[in-house]
Design a protein around this motif. Sequence first.
Motif, PDB file in Angstrom:
ATOM      1  N   HIS B 425     -59.145 -19.544  33.740  1.00  0.00           N
ATOM      2  CA  HIS B 425     -58.349 -18.790  34.600  1.00  0.00           C
ATOM      3  C   HIS B 425     -57.770 -17.533  33.884  1.00  0.00           C
ATOM      4  O   HIS B 425     -57.442 -16.524  34.520  1.00  0.00           O
ATOM      5  N   GLY B 426     -57.979 -17.368  32.745  1.00  0.00           N
ATOM      6  CA  GLY B 426     -57.493 -16.186  32.125  1.00  0.00           C
ATOM      7  C   GLY B 426     -55.880 -16.312  31.853  1.00  0.00           C
ATOM      8  O   GLY B 426     -55.130 -17.171  32.439  1.00  0.00           O
ATOM      9  N   ILE B 427     -55.448 -15.178  31.063  1.00  0.00           N
ATOM     10  CA  ILE B 427     -53.869 -15.043  30.871  1.00  0.00           C
ATOM     11  C   ILE B 427     -53.206 -14.258  31.908  1.00  0.00           C
ATOM     12  O   ILE B 427     -52.159 -14.446  32.417  1.00  0.00           O
ATOM     13  N   GLY B 428     -53.954 -13.106  32.329  1.00  0.00           N
ATOM     14  CA  GLY B 428     -53.456 -12.151  33.468  1.00  0.00           C
ATOM     15  C   GLY B 428     -51.939 -11.964  33.072  1.00  0.00           C
ATOM     16  O   GLY B 428     -51.434 -11.493  32.049  1.00  0.00           O
ATOM     17  N   LEU B 429     -51.272 -11.994  34.417  1.00  0.00           N
ATOM     18  CA  LEU B 429     -49.922 -11.484  34.212  1.00  0.00           C
ATOM     19  C   LEU B 429     -48.769 -12.579  33.952  1.00  0.00           C
ATOM     20  O   LEU B 429     -47.984 -12.504  33.186  1.00  0.00           O
ATOM     21  N   ILE B 430     -49.262 -13.720  34.578  1.00  0.00           N
ATOM     22  CA  ILE B 430     -48.282 -14.841  34.237  1.00  0.00           C
ATOM     23  C   ILE B 430     -47.877 -15.583  33.152  1.00  0.00           C
ATOM     24  O   ILE B 430     -47.253 -16.355  32.910  1.00  0.00           O
ATOM     25  N   GLN B 431     -49.146 -15.546  32.215  1.00  0.00           N
ATOM     26  CA  GLN B 431     -49.152 -16.315  30.795  1.00  0.00           C
ATOM     27  C   GLN B 431     -48.969 -15.556  29.787  1.00  0.00           C
ATOM     28  O   GLN B 431     -49.087 -16.026  28.743  1.00  0.00           O
ATOM     29  N   LYS B 432     -48.858 -14.003  30.044  1.00  0.00           N
ATOM     30  CA  LYS B 432     -48.927 -13.328  28.767  1.00  0.00           C
ATOM     31  C   LYS B 432     -47.587 -13.658  27.697  1.00  0.00           C
ATOM     32  O   LYS B 432     -47.877 -13.264  26.401  1.00  0.00           O
ATOM     33  N   ASP B 433     -46.378 -14.073  28.349  1.00  0.00           N
ATOM     34  CA  ASP B 433     -45.493 -14.122  27.492  1.00  0.00           C
ATOM     35  C   ASP B 433     -45.563 -15.157  26.639  1.00  0.00           C
ATOM     36  O   ASP B 433     -44.828 -15.678  25.690  1.00  0.00           O
ATOM     37  N   PHE B 434     -46.737 -16.083  27.024  1.00  0.00           N
ATOM     38  CA  PHE B 434     -46.926 -17.417  25.873  1.00  0.00           C
ATOM     39  C   PHE B 434     -47.880 -16.976  24.968  1.00  0.00           C
ATOM     40  O   PHE B 434     -48.355 -18.187  24.034  1.00  0.00           O
ATOM     41  N   MET B 435     -48.550 -15.894  24.842  1.00  0.00           N
ATOM     42  CA  MET B 435     -49.693 -15.819  23.901  1.00  0.00           C
ATOM     43  C   MET B 435     -49.184 -16.033  22.317  1.00  0.00           C
ATOM     44  O   MET B 435     -49.897 -16.338  21.437  1.00  0.00           O
ATOM     45  N   HIS B 436     -48.029 -15.529  22.102  1.00  0.00           N
ATOM     46  CA  HIS B 436     -47.568 -15.936  20.603  1.00  0.00           C
ATOM     47  C   HIS B 436     -47.343 -17.241  20.257  1.00  0.00           C
ATOM     48  O   HIS B 436     -47.351 -17.506  18.977  1.00  0.00           O
TER      49      HIS B 436
END
Lengths: 468, 468
Positions: B425-436
């Motif tokens: 689904h990708g990271i997009g807007l809603i999951q970017k804060d979890f990339m770390h």
Amino acid sequence: MTAPLITNGLINQLQNICGNANVFFDVESLHHYGHDETEKLLYPPDVVVKPTSTKEISQILKYCNENLIPVTPRGAGTGLSGGAIPQNGGVVISTEKLNTILEIDERNLQVTTEPGVITEVLQNAVKEKGLFYPPDPSSRGSCFIGGNISENSGGPKAVKYGVVKDYVLNLEVVLPSGEIIWTGANVLKNSTGYNLTQLIVGSEGTLGIVTKIVLKLIPLPKYDLLMLAPFASLEKASEAVSAIFRAGFTPSAMELVEIDALQIVSKMVDSYVVPIDESIAAHLIVEVDGNNLDVLMSEMEAIAELLNQYEAGEVFFADDAQQKTELWKLRRRTAEAVKLAGYTIEEDTVVPRAELPALIKGVKALGRQHNFHAVCYGHAGDGNLHIRIKKEGIPNSYGNEEMNRILRALFKLVKSLGGTISGEHGIGLIQKDFMHIVFDEANLNIMRSIKKVFDPNNILNPGKIFDL
Amino acid sequence: MTAPLITNGLINQLQNICGNANVFFDVESLHHYGHDETEKLLYPPDVVVKPTSTKEISQILKYCNENLIPVTPRGAGTGLSGGAIPQNGGVVISTEKLNTILEIDERNLQVTTEPGVITEVLQNAVKEKGLFYPPDPSSRGSCFIGGNISENSGGPKAVKYGVVKDYVLNLEVVLPSGEIIWTGANVLKNSTGYNLTQLIVGSEGTLGIVTKIVLKLIPLPKYDLLMLAPFASLEKASEAVSAIFRAGFTPSAMELVEIDALQIVSKMVDSYVVPIDESIAAHLIVEVDGNNLDVLMSEMEAIAELLNQYEAGEVFFADDAQQKTELWKLRRRTAEAVKLAGYTIEEDTVVPRAELPALIKGVKALGRQHNFHAVCYGHAGDGNLHIRIKKEGIPNSYGNEEMNRILRALFKLVKSLGGTISGEHGIGLIQKDFMHIVFDEANLNIMRSIKKVFDPNNILNPGKIFDL
């Protein structure tokens, strides 16, 4: 970049990091690590180091980065584009001591390995568990899996199973700064951020040094069948290749070998299993594999019938394991044999499959025009044609203006057919001057900028793929 | 970046480039293009433009880049990570008018298409020629192939045939500067420079706008068989998944659907082909495909036998095309149905296949601990589990601190199992804060720097995947 300072300080530093026994600067070592299998090139480094851990590689890169010393990473030195040649001197980092298969994960069909493992050793280790790692460059008996990652290698099986990039799930990479990253995760699907894994695969050791590799495995197919079909015309043979795929077959190998090459390699390995006579211009080698022998037999028959429609001569079926081994030995040792016979310059062109006849015709025309001999062989099913060139008095293309003119014409032809310079060998040192034929300046600028992101001081394999 | 200037000048400029009829700023349009299928989010843009050519997209990007106006590229708006949401306002570029299949190349088994073609339309068009483009996201009846490229989509067939990235040969891309490049060549193997094609695939419209796509096709398999197996335990079902692959089978689909989800979707589409009773916790959907029906039948039997060993209930074989269609309809509409039932938050976790039982167990434990309902379904064969979450009074994870705490715990679990945040689904807007959670700072810095190489002014889909 200013000329590097190779000092006793550097040697001492490398010895401190890796131990005296793993640092080499004797003439013989420098000669050995000054060439790979590319043409007749030789550029000895100043020092060779054989680290035994990721941490040591990290420390070496950190030091070299701070001191602007060029570093050339090296696998087994079987490359054909000069990727492992230290043409600027400096340090060669050989991965030969990072040669452990770390884990075969039978639960998840994955293997984690260090880069210095010989590809065939890895294949055999997973085969014992009923698993299959398909990419099989001709040099698989001597090349390292790490080098395969760097060049995005292929091999005969690629036509059905894909190339190295299709099996790499995750990589541990040491960056020029000494930082250590994992590029992804050990998963089959991944849409989490930019695909750094695929950016490293095929980057020819210019962005980082790969120190651990996680590969996807698949179940090992139970059976394979092999046949050989002679053709009176190279172009007819390559037309037949494309017809097989259009008819809905996906062979596990679909190789083309020109008769001159077969003649040379048959003599070298003293094997005459392949018919060679004046009526034959080339042979196709076709393999199918799978789990149901009856299905494979009927596939083979249908393919043979199709080949007849393209004027194949009498088809030869390999009856047993020994005949198969013999046939594959001939194919796998072709490059070595023709190189020994004076065909020292090898190109790795790739075009859309159906354009192979046009490419072969064009190569022969160029040969007549520019007075060189060329023998062609390769992974016809992928449209990936190796062109070996012999031209009196010119052993290398690199640094030779006449040869460069010829290659420019060749690559322009390839480009006009929708193809590109390298299918599986990489650009390395010897083909970088032709990149502008297939890429716009905008592409090359992006690539150069990506290089600078990873390696702002240009210490890691400088002068490969492109000049900065 | 400072706040963008949306002026009449911009509107005029867009109208000059694309014609008045292709520029929209009425309330209804801005509402429609202000959301995709992600949660309940709505961020209307300032203007929507529907260019009809690569050249127009190039002119728009050039103008917006020079004037620092944010641009959000959009396919069909079926995304589940908010990749097409213009949360900063600005311009939405919809690719819906770039909807032509340009060439089906039957000689080379390739298709060249514009990005605004619906995936299923593309699949049907090549099917008519006996060819197969496998990646089939659940939304294939409405999503665009361009969006699939941006998110590196998967779908049920990925387990045997791979995801979008495995089929993309070459892309025409408009860079934020307005420059137009082709990333590669129309060839099956390519070791010519850095793999810009694979860098663009899955980059979620943050590096460039894809305007032409060349895809590899394969021969269409003649037959497929489908079965459904009920399980009394979710964990047993997911253990069975991994056993099938260890036994050497590669199904063409291997889906898991939890019973709650099936209940909801059966009701929505008014279909009761799937048994639902209190003894059943989940169903596995297993499909095999190929060219030999006898072989497929015996494969199906062997798989059914294996499922029995993992305590499957009575296996249901889909007898005809209608039953297959019915079953797939249920599976494909699951996400929509559970969303309508209040499960508005969807995660797209992926782990190594054999870790699925541990992940499912962990999800259920988190639900009890944090008082939410979760239903699980997805591509079990790939270890790719969709987790739909319903929590009273919290329709969105984006911007909700409580939900973010829960998701942090979920992703830490996923990471500890060797997995990652998004499979398709990708990271997009809603999951970017979890990339770390899954990447080190060094990785994220590389990704940010790559973004800056392509988009130094951060105008293209800003604030997606990560913040700069």
